[in-house]
Design a protein around this motif. Structure first.
Motif, PDB file in Angstrom:
ATOM      1  N   GLN A   1     -49.363  11.534  24.123  1.00  0.00           N
ATOM      2  CA  GLN A   1     -49.919  11.020  22.846  1.00  0.00           C
ATOM      3  C   GLN A   1     -50.928   9.738  22.869  1.00  0.00           C
ATOM      4  N   VAL A   2     -50.582   9.223  24.137  1.00  0.00           N
ATOM      5  CA  VAL A   2     -51.322   7.641  24.308  1.00  0.00           C
ATOM      6  C   VAL A   2     -52.778   8.268  24.989  1.00  0.00           C
ATOM      7  N   LEU A   3     -53.778   7.785  24.415  1.00  0.00           N
ATOM      8  CA  LEU A   3     -55.143   7.903  24.888  1.00  0.00           C
ATOM      9  C   LEU A   3     -55.369   6.937  25.947  1.00  0.00           C
ATOM     10  N   PRO A   4     -55.721   7.364  26.983  1.00  0.00           N
ATOM     11  CA  PRO A   4     -56.127   6.350  27.992  1.00  0.00           C
ATOM     12  C   PRO A   4     -57.466   5.552  27.875  1.00  0.00           C
ATOM     13  N   GLY A   5     -58.347   6.252  27.006  1.00  0.00           N
ATOM     14  CA  GLY A   5     -59.750   5.786  26.761  1.00  0.00           C
ATOM     15  C   GLY A   5     -59.485   4.680  25.705  1.00  0.00           C
ATOM     16  N   ASP A   6     -58.523   4.711  24.623  1.00  0.00           N
ATOM     17  CA  ASP A   6     -58.283   3.657  23.796  1.00  0.00           C
ATOM     18  C   ASP A   6     -56.638   3.725  23.339  1.00  0.00           C
ATOM     19  N   PRO A   7     -55.970   3.211  24.513  1.00  0.00           N
ATOM     20  CA  PRO A   7     -54.654   3.359  24.157  1.00  0.00           C
ATOM     21  C   PRO A   7     -53.952   2.080  23.153  1.00  0.00           C
ATOM     22  N   GLY A   8     -54.658   1.251  22.442  1.00  0.00           N
ATOM     23  CA  GLY A   8     -54.345   0.140  21.591  1.00  0.00           C
ATOM     24  C   GLY A   8     -53.629  -0.771  22.506  1.00  0.00           C
ATOM     25  N   ALA A   9     -53.519  -2.130  21.917  1.00  0.00           N
ATOM     26  CA  ALA A   9     -53.123  -3.277  22.472  1.00  0.00           C
ATOM     27  C   ALA A   9     -51.604  -3.117  22.701  1.00  0.00           C
ATOM     28  N   GLU A  10     -50.913  -2.348  22.149  1.00  0.00           N
ATOM     29  CA  GLU A  10     -49.495  -2.235  22.291  1.00  0.00           C
ATOM     30  C   GLU A  10     -49.200  -1.405  23.601  1.00  0.00           C
ATOM     31  N   ASN A  11     -50.103  -0.528  24.079  1.00  0.00           N
ATOM     32  CA  ASN A  11     -49.976   0.483  25.118  1.00  0.00           C
ATOM     33  C   ASN A  11     -51.007   0.361  26.098  1.00  0.00           C
ATOM     34  N   VAL A  12     -51.513  -0.986  26.394  1.00  0.00           N
ATOM     35  CA  VAL A  12     -52.470  -1.423  27.321  1.00  0.00           C
ATOM     36  C   VAL A  12     -52.063  -1.056  28.867  1.00  0.00           C
ATOM     37  N   PHE A  13     -50.609  -1.178  28.911  1.00  0.00           N
ATOM     38  CA  PHE A  13     -49.992  -0.912  30.376  1.00  0.00           C
ATOM     39  C   PHE A  13     -49.028   0.414  30.281  1.00  0.00           C
ATOM     40  N   HIS A  14     -49.339   1.371  29.496  1.00  0.00           N
ATOM     41  CA  HIS A  14     -48.524   2.569  29.224  1.00  0.00           C
ATOM     42  C   HIS A  14     -48.736   3.393  30.590  1.00  0.00           C
ATOM     43  N   ASP A  15     -47.764   4.175  30.734  1.00  0.00           N
ATOM     44  CA  ASP A  15     -47.834   5.119  32.063  1.00  0.00           C
ATOM     45  C   ASP A  15     -48.895   6.018  31.850  1.00  0.00           C
ATOM     46  N   ALA A  16     -49.607   6.341  30.722  1.00  0.00           N
ATOM     47  CA  ALA A  16     -50.503   7.404  30.637  1.00  0.00           C
ATOM     48  C   ALA A  16     -51.676   6.580  30.943  1.00  0.00           C
ATOM     49  N   VAL A  17     -51.883   5.490  30.989  1.00  0.00           N
ATOM     50  CA  VAL A  17     -53.016   4.748  31.303  1.00  0.00           C
ATOM     51  C   VAL A  17     -53.308   4.838  32.915  1.00  0.00           C
ATOM     52  N   TYR A  18     -52.216   4.622  33.540  1.00  0.00           N
ATOM     53  CA  TYR A  18     -52.084   4.622  35.063  1.00  0.00           C
ATOM     54  C   TYR A  18     -52.073   6.111  35.593  1.00  0.00           C
ATOM     55  N   ASP A  19     -51.237   7.134  35.109  1.00  0.00           N
ATOM     56  CA  ASP A  19     -51.037   8.402  35.593  1.00  0.00           C
ATOM     57  C   ASP A  19     -51.959   9.471  35.282  1.00  0.00           C
ATOM     58  N   ARG A  20     -52.132   9.367  33.635  1.00  0.00           N
ATOM     59  CA  ARG A  20     -53.371  10.132  33.048  1.00  0.00           C
ATOM     60  C   ARG A  20     -54.592   9.902  33.421  1.00  0.00           C
ATOM     61  N   GLY A  21     -54.663   8.565  33.654  1.00  0.00           N
ATOM     62  CA  GLY A  21     -55.892   7.909  34.437  1.00  0.00           C
ATOM     63  C   GLY A  21     -56.251   8.367  35.582  1.00  0.00           C
ATOM     64  N   ALA A  22     -55.141   8.420  36.539  1.00  0.00           N
ATOM     65  CA  ALA A  22     -55.501   9.039  38.018  1.00  0.00           C
ATOM     66  C   ALA A  22     -55.891  10.255  37.753  1.00  0.00           C
ATOM     67  N   MET A  23     -55.243  11.210  36.699  1.00  0.00           N
ATOM     68  CA  MET A  23     -55.486  12.641  36.665  1.00  0.00           C
ATOM     69  C   MET A  23     -57.012  12.740  36.054  1.00  0.00           C
ATOM     70  N   THR A  24     -57.710  11.825  35.359  1.00  0.00           N
ATOM     71  CA  THR A  24     -58.661  12.070  34.882  1.00  0.00           C
ATOM     72  C   THR A  24     -59.790  11.784  36.002  1.00  0.00           C
ATOM     73  N   LEU A  25     -59.676  10.966  37.094  1.00  0.00           N
ATOM     74  CA  LEU A  25     -60.498  10.700  38.149  1.00  0.00           C
ATOM     75  C   LEU A  25     -60.537  12.119  39.100  1.00  0.00           C
ATOM     76  N   HIS A  26     -59.274  12.663  39.119  1.00  0.00           N
ATOM     77  CA  HIS A  26     -59.199  13.990  39.987  1.00  0.00           C
ATOM     78  C   HIS A  26     -59.882  14.963  39.355  1.00  0.00           C
ATOM     79  N   ALA A  27     -59.660  15.001  37.954  1.00  0.00           N
ATOM     80  CA  ALA A  27     -60.379  16.053  37.293  1.00  0.00           C
ATOM     81  C   ALA A  27     -61.889  16.050  37.422  1.00  0.00           C
ATOM     82  N   LEU A  28     -62.504  14.592  37.387  1.00  0.00           N
ATOM     83  CA  LEU A  28     -63.798  14.621  37.670  1.00  0.00           C
ATOM     84  C   LEU A  28     -64.273  14.774  38.867  1.00  0.00           C
ATOM     85  N   ARG A  29     -63.296  14.392  39.952  1.00  0.00           N
ATOM     86  CA  ARG A  29     -63.730  14.641  41.265  1.00  0.00           C
ATOM     87  C   ARG A  29     -63.846  16.251  41.449  1.00  0.00           C
TER      88      ARG A  29
END
Length: 499
Positions: free
Chosen positions: A380-408
């Motif tokens: 439910q946390v959007l890496p592209g707009d996590p909000g100030a309260e979720n800047v360092f949420h796991d989704a920013v890190y792990d879903r962020g890495a998934m995003t790059l692998h999906a792009l690759r």
């Protein structure tokens, strides 16, 4: 497939609360803005001037946590400037502008300065602030990132720390070079960014001089004071490789060194992926208390001792050194863009694992995809707009890495390398936005990538198997083997988010 205008509409809707608010127009006469226009953190940074260099002369007494300093700031007015703000939490004793005493006032983190006369647009000026205080007691709105330890202090934090040890323009858009001189009692060590240019002693006090010659965001400037074993060797590319390990690490000293001493090897590996290492020094610092996370301080990441409690941990070294490209050299333009920093740093751990035979990036993608069921709040946390309260949420890190692998997986390895290296080169020592990254990926691949980025960055919920969005069928297997690298990566990530 959502067309380009569709994705831009999604971004606009998701980020309506994060629109950049520009400061006063260049050329207009008046006070500089008290913020840089970052909607996540409106008070961060200031407008009306651009800093090129900080010279910090500091004296710190660990016994009572007393800090006194003189900051000389070299800046250029970006408008006809009648007043300006510096972000600062300690007590200013005097302020001079171009050598002349200036009026000033303080409230919260804002030090407002009125120069004796208007600073014309384009003029290079010097601001000299003399100050003192006890940083550990300087709470602002109940917040204080300064850490006092049993033998000194840690000035380390994200997204803010600088205001508790020097006045400045505290936003990643305004990078500068640094000279930091820290005077401490004899027998105490003081570490900062860059290279140690000299040490000198007088009357029971030792001054440590550090010079950082590449543009650096304020939160990436750091200071560590205490009892440390400092070593200077030759690292990758013949650069200075400076490490500092707390004398109090005890049995953790071995695994800490077994990890951090591999930094030159890690930097060399990352250079093959991202292009030329952007800085002129390397290293690492491990305190024994007071820190629960790792941070990519420019040229010299700092690691909590907790990363090494059960074993060595090279994954966290990979993560923090990947940030030297993504986060340090290329910084966020606003804090909404944090996904680029953390996604690349986390994905670099997967690439290291792939190169060393402890799990391919696809196997790690499958593992983390399956670690979170569809009803997990993680999705439910959007890496592209996590909000100030979720800047360092796991989704920013792990879903962020998934995003790059999906792009690759959609554009292929060769194009992915081209995107990555071009991004690091074109935005070197500057900032970048999510929108610019998407545009570059489409330009280099010759593909419209709305489905990839919309799915992974801007849509809540667990993505379904869809090759067009970069989700391979293997990710949906009922039983996904756990790659050996997962244990170390998970230990790294256990503390990475604890800012």
């Amino acid at each position: 497939m959502i067309r380009r205008q569709g994705l831009r509409a999604v971004i606009a809707a998701c980020c309506a609360s994060a629109v950049f608010v520009a400061p006063a127009l260049a050329g207009s006469e008046g006070p500089g803005a008290p913020g840089a226009g970052d909607a996540y953190f409106p008070g961060y940074g200031n407008g009306g001037y651009d800093v090129s260099h900080y010279d910090l002369q500091l004296r710190y007494q660990p016994a009572d946590d007393h800090l006194q300093g003189t900051a000389t700031i070299v800046a250029t007015a970006t408008q006809d400037l009648t007043a300006f703000n510096l972000d600062f939490a300690l007590t200013a004793k005097s302020v001079r502008v171009n050598g002349v005493p200036a009026q000033f006032s303080q409230k919260g983190l804002e030090l407002t300065v009125t120069p004796p006369s208007t600073l014309p647009q384009g003029e290079v000026a010097t601001f000299v602030v003399e100050y003192e205080g006890t940083p550990s007691t300087a709470d602002v709105d109940g917040f204080n990132p300064w850490v006092r330890t049993s033998d000194g202090a840690l000035a380390i934090g994200q997204p803010e720390i600088s205001s508790w040890w020097f006045p400045g323009n505290d936003h990643p858009r305004d990078k500068a070079t640094y000279d930091v001189a820290v005077t401490v009692p004899d027998g105490t060590e003081a570490i900062s960014n860059g290279v140690n240019t000299r040490n000198s002693s007088l009357a029971g006090w030792t001054t440590w001089n550090w010079r950082n010659t590449e543009p650096t965001a304020t939160y990436l400037a750091f200071m560590t004071i205490g009892q440390y074993e400092i070593s200077s060797k030759t690292g990758a590319f013949g650069q200075p490789f400076v490490t500092a390990y707390s004398d109090k690490l005890g049995p953790l000293a071995g695994p800490a060194k077994a990890s951090i001493e591999r930094t030159p090897e890690v930097v060399d590996f990352l250079t093959q992926l991202f292009g030329e290492y952007p800085f002129s020094a390397q290293g690492g610092v491990v305190p024994s208390e007071g820190l629960n996370f790792a941070l990519e301080n420019q040229t010299r990441p700092t690691y909590s001792h907790k990363f090494f409690q059960s074993a060595s941990n090279v994954s966290v070294v990979v993560h923090e050194n990947a940030h030297q490209w993504f986060g340090d050299s290329v910084s966020v333009d606003t804090w909404r863009d944090i996904w680029i920093n953390e996604g690349f740093a986390s994905y670099s751990e997967w690439l290291w694992s792939e190169a060393h035979g402890t799990g391919t990036a696809q196997e790690l993608f499958d593992h983390y995809y399956n670690s979170h069921p569809a009803d997990d709040p993680f999705w439910q946390v959007l890496p592209g707009d996590p909000g100030a309260e979720n800047v360092f949420h796991d989704a920013v890190y792990d879903r962020g890495a998934m995003t790059l692998h999906a792009l690759r997986s959609v554009v292929g390895d060769e194009v992915m390398l081209d995107i990555t290296r071009t991004w690091a080169a074109e935005h070197r020592f500057s900032t970048g936005t999510i929108e610019k990254f998407i545009d570059l990926a489409e330009q280099k691949s010759g593909k419209q990538l709305d489905e990839v980025f919309n799915t992974w960055l801007f849509t809540k919920g667990k993505p379904a198997v869809n090759p067009a969005a970069g989700v391979a069928a293997s990710a949906a297997r009922e039983h996904v083997p756990t790659p050996p690298a997962v244990a170390e990566i998970d230990r790294a990530h256990e503390h990475l988010h604890d800012h």
